[in-house]
Design a protein around this motif. Sequence first.
Motif, short mmCIF file in Angstrom:
data_model
loop_
_atom_site.label_atom_id
_atom_site.label_comp_id
_atom_site.label_asym_id
_atom_site.label_seq_id
_atom_site.Cartn_x
_atom_site.Cartn_y
_atom_site.Cartn_z
N ASN A 1 4.27 -6.38 -16.40
CA ASN A 1 4.86 -5.05 -16.37
C ASN A 1 4.82 -4.44 -14.97
OD1 ASN A 1 6.06 -2.92 -17.77
ND2 ASN A 1 4.13 -1.81 -17.75
N LEU A 2 3.71 -4.63 -14.28
CA LEU A 2 3.54 -3.91 -13.01
C LEU A 2 4.18 -4.62 -11.82
CD1 LEU A 2 -0.07 -2.46 -13.27
CD2 LEU A 2 2.09 -1.26 -13.38
N VAL A 3 4.09 -5.95 -11.81
CA VAL A 3 4.56 -6.68 -10.61
C VAL A 3 6.04 -6.36 -10.30
CG1 VAL A 3 5.01 -8.99 -9.66
CG2 VAL A 3 2.81 -8.46 -10.72
N PRO A 4 6.95 -6.44 -11.28
CA PRO A 4 8.35 -6.13 -10.94
C PRO A 4 8.53 -4.69 -10.46
CG PRO A 4 8.24 -7.23 -13.06
CD PRO A 4 6.84 -6.89 -12.69
N PHE A 5 7.75 -3.77 -11.02
CA PHE A 5 7.89 -2.39 -10.57
C PHE A 5 7.37 -2.20 -9.15
CE2 PHE A 5 8.31 -1.21 -15.13
CZ PHE A 5 9.51 -0.55 -15.00
N VAL A 6 6.31 -2.93 -8.84
CA VAL A 6 5.78 -2.84 -7.47
C VAL A 6 6.76 -3.49 -6.50
CG1 VAL A 6 3.92 -3.57 -5.95
CG2 VAL A 6 3.38 -2.72 -8.23
N LEU A 7 7.20 -4.70 -6.84
CA LEU A 7 8.07 -5.43 -5.91
C LEU A 7 9.47 -4.81 -5.80
CD1 LEU A 7 7.15 -9.15 -6.76
CD2 LEU A 7 6.30 -7.71 -4.90
N GLY A 8 9.95 -4.22 -6.89
CA GLY A 8 11.29 -3.61 -6.84
C GLY A 8 11.24 -2.13 -6.49
N GLY A 9 10.23 -1.45 -7.01
CA GLY A 9 10.19 0.00 -6.86
C GLY A 9 9.73 0.45 -5.49
N VAL A 10 8.72 -0.23 -4.95
CA VAL A 10 8.17 0.22 -3.66
C VAL A 10 9.22 0.09 -2.53
CG1 VAL A 10 6.38 -0.22 -1.91
CG2 VAL A 10 5.79 -0.17 -4.34
N PRO A 11 9.94 -1.06 -2.42
CA PRO A 11 10.99 -1.10 -1.39
C PRO A 11 12.06 -0.02 -1.60
CG PRO A 11 10.57 -3.30 -2.24
CD PRO A 11 9.81 -2.35 -3.10
N ALA A 12 12.37 0.25 -2.87
CA ALA A 12 13.37 1.31 -3.14
C ALA A 12 12.87 2.65 -2.62
CB ALA A 12 13.65 1.38 -4.64
N LEU A 13 11.58 2.90 -2.83
CA LEU A 13 11.00 4.15 -2.32
C LEU A 13 11.05 4.18 -0.79
CD1 LEU A 13 7.81 4.73 -4.54
CD2 LEU A 13 10.01 5.85 -4.67
N TYR A 14 10.77 3.01 -0.21
CA TYR A 14 10.76 2.94 1.25
C TYR A 14 12.15 3.24 1.81
CZ TYR A 14 10.68 0.93 5.92
OH TYR A 14 10.81 0.75 7.27
N PHE A 15 13.17 2.59 1.24
CA PHE A 15 14.54 2.81 1.74
C PHE A 15 14.98 4.25 1.48
CE2 PHE A 15 14.93 -1.92 1.46
CZ PHE A 15 15.22 -2.12 2.80
N ALA A 16 14.53 4.78 0.37
CA ALA A 16 14.88 6.18 0.08
C ALA A 16 14.23 7.11 1.09
CB ALA A 16 14.42 6.53 -1.34
N TYR A 17 12.98 6.80 1.43
CA TYR A 17 12.25 7.61 2.40
C TYR A 17 12.92 7.55 3.77
CZ TYR A 17 8.31 9.33 5.16
OH TYR A 17 7.52 10.04 6.01
N LYS A 18 13.40 6.33 4.10
CA LYS A 18 14.07 6.15 5.40
C LYS A 18 15.54 6.58 5.35
CE LYS A 18 10.81 4.20 7.86
NZ LYS A 18 10.35 4.82 9.10
#
Lengths: 492, 351
Positions: B295-312
Amino acid sequence: MNIDDKNYAHTLLPRTADEFKKMLKAVAGNTMDVNISDIMVSGHRCVFVASEGMISTQALSDLVFRPLMEFDMGRTASAEEIYTFLTRQSLMTIDRQELTTFGEVFMRLFSGFAIIFIDGLNKAISLGIQGYDKRSIENPSSDTNIMGGQDGFIEALRTNVSLVRRRIKSPLLKFELMQVGKVTKTDIAISYISDKVDKKVVDEIKKRLMDIELDTVFSSGYLKPFLEDKHKSIFSSISTTDRPDSMCIKLNEGKVGILIDGTPFATILPSEFIEEFRTVDDYSTRSFYTVYIRWIKYLSFLLAVALPGLYVSIASFHPGMLSHRLLLNLVASQESTPYSLTTEAVIITIMYEIMREAGIRLPKAVGGAVSIVGALIIGDAAVTSSLISAPLLIIIGLTATASFVIPGLNQQTSVLRLVYIAAGGLFGLYGISILTIIIIANTCVLTSMTVPYTAPLSPLTTNRLTNILGRPSFLNLQKTKRRVEDLNGVKK
Amino acid sequence: MKISSWQLLILLFLSRIFITITYFTLEDVSPSVMMSTTAFSVAADMILVIPAIILYKKYPNENVIRSAFEISKSFGIVLFVLYFIFAIFMIFRTVRFFLYFFENAFLNLLPTLVVGAMLIAAAAYVGHLGIEAAARSSSIVFVAFLLLIIAVIATTAEDFDLNNYYTEPVGTNDILNGVVHGISRSSEMVVLVLLLPYLKNGIGKSVYGFLILKLLFVEMIALLCILFLGGYMAAVPFPFFTVCGFAKAPFVERLDAAFLVVWTLMGVIKLSLYTISLRPSAVLLKPLNNNAVTNLVPFVLGGVPALYFAYKEQMIIPLLDNEITACAVLLLGSLVPLAVLILRRLKHEKN
């Protein structure tokens, strides 16, 4: 034979009266409420044991002592003759049982039975002459209604059993007695209608109850964690009622009721969310009115949970949703208060909860005074001194009133209200949305004995939708067989 | 844990319609072309789902990865990795899409990172609760969606302009573009082949019901936007949201906040589906057989980069809606199940 408080439960009764008394005292010690007396019945020695305050002295004298004293064979009777008299020839009481172990003796003794041990026999007889003081049958305290029966459960298990039995005279209604609690040995009665219930559900409930290793069981709250399925949810898939008629309705749907000695509430399972909005009065009023009231209750639940949170979030984050006139009024009222809207809402909600809790716990006479202090003095003073804005006070007042409409969900609405205020105040409608989906999922995951808590809405059981929209007509009720197991989403 | 055909239908529908209400534009085509290419795209979907239907009918308790494991373990692992990457990609794409929309539609309402983190946490929680919770929740969200649509139609109907709808001949290129566009937005086809073991019965009802409902609602939303916005539809980035913003009810000045609520609920359901769909096959692989890991791994691997790109504030638009996504959906939603079916048949015949 050595006997102590560890091994007494399975220790067999001795043959002699002296040894019986000795062993009885070894386990019971010097407790003051166990009376042990020697009596002679037709010249034969017997031991009479009873627990003080648990038996009826009138019944003891009329039903036990008088027949025993009048039993005279003209010679010294043998142990077998007395035993035969007690078990087959006398009509002392219907509820009598042969006991062979000390475990059985103590269980019956402390349940209000009189025990007669006959010297020379390694068994005793228990006679049901219970007579402990109990509360009389009164109106149900938590689930009041207008048109239905006005009698509620009391603390005595057997009285509660009779209240249900009086309403369902079918032999298919079963009560299975068992004890839970290692120390308290609390009597509980599992009740169901045998041709309505899923037998596997009854077996599963019995298994779970037998596995309980708690020392004490004093109310349904002690049993609920063991009967619920593993998922943790803010809602409970087990309901309680203090109304015998309400329990009968649920038993007729194929549910299982558990009556616990010492508590005036029956535990019912499985239970659905929608049940909290149903009352016995629904079946006594015209159907159009039932539909109307049912939807008022749904609205009340939504208001009780989300109205303050929505108000705070819309006023703080999405004022564009409101009409200009309303917005101006809100701004004007908010201008004079020192705190943010969220802080105000949290403060006043907590104040309300304090007063509500005080009102419940205090004696009734004083409880009313608390309401007056809360509503008139603190509320009025808070608005007059501009500590709290008037619209917010109206919102919280409306919310509090709405929460009284669904008393069964009071625990959940109280906590969720505060959480919604926090979510709405911190994150606006987005926070409300995220919280809502979490609560929906948390509620939807709940299943009790294969029946989803959110049935019949989700999973959808179309022929039970009338239960959500209003209530099924009696014409419909007599045609269809309504069983709770049909709600598990599996088509048969 | 099994769900009914109706529940699967609703899950797939919400997942798909989330994309439509988020980002749906006329671009350079006429209303009639857009609406007819949508119909062609759904027709293409109806053909592409056939392998999934056959797979379920032959092996009702297996999804495409489990079936691949029956052929060979290495094949199963390869497929699991492929679908796992796809799930991560889709989580990334959905979160980034969500945040892009949020930033633009609800200006400065909340910090982007907070919004993204809350979304991911909620989706991870629903995913953790499993398919039954998600399926039952989706029915409630579906009702909320229906109420929103009814409210929007009821409150904007008087402003509809029938002249906004005009017809133009539909060319082959239009159809092709429409189909590719449609497939690229149909990640549910991939989710479907993974969710099959959860289905009690009625695969045809689920899949074709989903496609019909999708056609109905996508066309309805398109028509609603066309009739209300007309030519402006090509100019506004989020047409349905814009319509909601103009909708005025007696007690509410505008319905865009109501849109936010329903849209968020749908977004969480959509995201949770990606990890839920991986679970039946993850149980075959250590350490992924742990519920929390899957459950967590896909959210970490997919969600964190999305947050990063959104932040940038990097959008990566081409990644969100293009031929690559369409190819991935085509491959994993239709061709791979077809290949698995053929290989399994060959293996059966060989044995």
